[in-house]
Design a protein around this motif. Structure first.
Motif, PDB file in Angstrom:
ATOM      1  N   LYS A 223      48.329  40.646  55.802  1.00 56.29           N
ATOM      2  CA  LYS A 223      47.750  39.553  55.038  1.00 56.29           C
ATOM      3  C   LYS A 223      46.574  40.059  54.210  1.00 56.29           C
ATOM      4  N   ASP A 224      46.600  39.767  52.932  1.00 53.87           N
ATOM      5  CA  ASP A 224      45.513  40.167  52.048  1.00 53.87           C
ATOM      6  C   ASP A 224      44.384  39.153  52.104  1.00 53.87           C
ATOM      7  N   SER A 225      43.172  39.629  51.945  1.00 52.71           N
ATOM      8  CA  SER A 225      42.031  38.730  51.830  1.00 52.71           C
ATOM      9  C   SER A 225      42.111  38.017  50.490  1.00 52.71           C
ATOM     10  N   VAL A 226      41.313  36.968  50.333  1.00 54.62           N
ATOM     11  CA  VAL A 226      41.288  36.232  49.070  1.00 54.62           C
ATOM     12  C   VAL A 226      40.900  37.164  47.927  1.00 54.62           C
ATOM     13  N   ALA A 227      39.922  38.034  48.199  1.00 52.00           N
ATOM     14  CA  ALA A 227      39.477  38.980  47.171  1.00 52.00           C
ATOM     15  C   ALA A 227      40.601  39.931  46.786  1.00 52.00           C
ATOM     16  N   ARG A 228      41.356  40.407  47.789  1.00 49.02           N
ATOM     17  CA  ARG A 228      42.452  41.327  47.510  1.00 49.02           C
ATOM     18  C   ARG A 228      43.578  40.623  46.766  1.00 49.02           C
ATOM     19  N   GLU A 229      43.855  39.360  47.102  1.00 49.69           N
ATOM     20  CA  GLU A 229      44.871  38.592  46.387  1.00 49.69           C
ATOM     21  C   GLU A 229      44.500  38.457  44.914  1.00 49.69           C
ATOM     22  N   TYR A 230      43.247  38.178  44.663  1.00 48.73           N
ATOM     23  CA  TYR A 230      42.774  38.046  43.292  1.00 48.73           C
ATOM     24  C   TYR A 230      42.896  39.378  42.562  1.00 48.73           C
ATOM     25  N   GLN A 231      42.539  40.462  43.257  1.00 53.43           N
ATOM     26  CA  GLN A 231      42.632  41.796  42.670  1.00 53.43           C
ATOM     27  C   GLN A 231      44.082  42.142  42.344  1.00 53.43           C
ATOM     28  N   ASN A 232      44.993  41.817  43.257  1.00 59.98           N
ATOM     29  CA  ASN A 232      46.406  42.099  43.018  1.00 59.98           C
ATOM     30  C   ASN A 232      46.974  41.273  41.871  1.00 59.98           C
TER      31      ASN A 232
END
Length: 421
Positions: A223-232
């Motif tokens: 599971k990606d963090s919110v920050a990582r989701e945004y980055q992706n």
């Protein structure tokens, strides 16, 4: 291709090495082995961060490269005015010069990157057993804290059932509800992790993490963090823009489930043709998903009996020889570690002409190709390759210099004892 140059960093004076799939450093204590290992680890992480951001801007900020390096790997005082680090792969080349107080960067093939997991396993790994309430301790943001975070992920992943530790007849178990670590040393005896031998306190977290970062982490989507989701999401947009540079938007591709969560990235994309759409799919798949692990390991032999060291290396190589192209970087003081790798190199070489006979001695799943190994002796701030390209092995005379010296002393005393007056 991974090329590393280090100059004037702590005990290191001048080092230049080509990193392979399996890398071994041996030398005396305080010779600089760990400094090289930590530098390679940090550069691997920097490559990932720049590739995912598709920009080196963060590391180009004054002092950032040095600050993060020093804090994470506890290298305060190691960097001097003459310090220079250079790292080059097929994707990029970057360098840090303390004298210039600058970070220099250039792309080689920015979309050739394949996302990886970088993990540093320190010699202090038995801390998770020595301090039962380590998860309540306020730790600095360094490699120890990162290791503990990875350990937390690993033990939660394997909490459903006890995990076998090599072939020692020992199993580790984690009770998530009570947050309790136990080790089953026999069918009728289970001990609290804090009460087992120092060898098991070192080996258990090492083996569990090795299994996790070579197998477990790839069996279910993390599971990606919110920050990582945004980055992706930003990364997907950049990939799309780059692929679309040829022009044309007549071909519609509805994103397939190739590892990118539909709920986040299920956006309609238009391309000029199927080839362009496939190129987008290929790059996005490589960038969004983890594909292999870069493992940086300090002293795998710590507190282990020589035979267990041999078993650990064999099983470790078996994990590396799986379907993913994992990389391993080891620092060691142990001749048994080098001898074990040498046997696997020899088995591979002999197995090319006598495969069946060699497999009866050492299973093929443990074999190591000579081209996949780098081995160096660290001394006086520099490194010397200890590989013999003709024999395709580690040089025997470099494996255990201490034993040879002890044998020479013994022979001299023996000659003295039987000397005729």
């Amino acid at each position: 291709m991974k090329h590393l140059i280090i100059k004037k960093l702590g005990p290191i004076q001048d080092v230049e090495i080509e990193l392979k799939r399996i890398n071994l450093l041996i030398g005396e204590q305080s010779s600089g082995k760990s400094t090289i290992n930590k530098t390679a680890c940090y550069c691997s992480w920097v490559e990932k961060e720049i590739s995912i951001a598709q920009s080196p801007a963060d590391f180009e900020k004054k002092g950032i490269f040095e600050l993060r390096f020093s804090e994470f790997h506890k290298l305060n005082g190691f960097i001097v005015p003459e310090t220079y680090i250079e790292y080059e792969t097929d994707v990029m080349r970057f360098s840090f010069s303390k004298k210039e107080d600058a970070f220099h960067f250039e792309w080689k093939d920015r979309w050739a990157y394949i996302r990886s997991k970088t993990i540093y396993i320190p010699a202090e790994r038995n801390i998770v057993a020595a301090i039962p309430n380590w998860f309540d301790v306020n730790l600095e943001k360094n490699n120890i804290r990162s290791f503990m975070s990875d350990w937390e992920e690993a033990r939660n992943y394997y909490s459903n059932e006890p995990t076998q530790i090599l072939d020692l007849g020992v199993k580790y178990a984690f009770d998530k509800n009570n947050r309790k670590d136990t080790v089953m040393i026999s069918e009728n005896k289970t001990l609290d992790f804090t009460n087992v031998s120092s060898g098991l306190q070192s080996l258990v977290p090492l083996w569990l993490l090795l299994k996790y970062v070579t197998e477990g982490i790839y069996k279910e989507r993390q599971k990606d963090s919110v920050a990582r989701e945004y980055q992706n999401k930003k990364l997907i947009d950049r990939i799309y823009s780059w692929v679309l540079k040829a022009g044309g938007t007549s071909y519609l591709l509805a994103l397939k489930d190739f590892g990118i969560p539909r709920k986040i990235y299920n956006i309609k994309h238009y391309f000029a043709n199927k080839e362009q759409a496939k190129e987008f799919e290929r790059i996005a798949y490589h960038f969004i998903n983890l594909h292999y692990s870069n493992i940086f390991l300090e002293e795998p032999e710590e507190n282990l009996y020589p035979f267990t060291q041999r078993e650990l290396i064999y099983q470790m190589v078996a994990l590396l020889n799986g379907p993913r192209a994992h990389n391993l970087f080891i620092t060691t003081h142990s001749p048994y570690i080098l001898t074990s790798v040498n046997n696997l190199l020899f088995a591979s070489a002999v197995g090319k002409s006598k495969k069946k006979e060699s497999q009866k001695i050492i299973s093929q799943k443990y074999w190591v190709n000579f081209e996949d190994v780098g081995a160096w002796f660290v001394k006086n701030g520099s490194v010397t390759s200890i590989l013999d390209p003709k024999l395709k092995q580690i040089k025997a005379e470099k494996i255990d210099e201490v034993s040879r010296k002890l044998n020479r002393e013994y022979d001299k005393l023996s000659d003295l004892e039987y000397e005729v007056d």
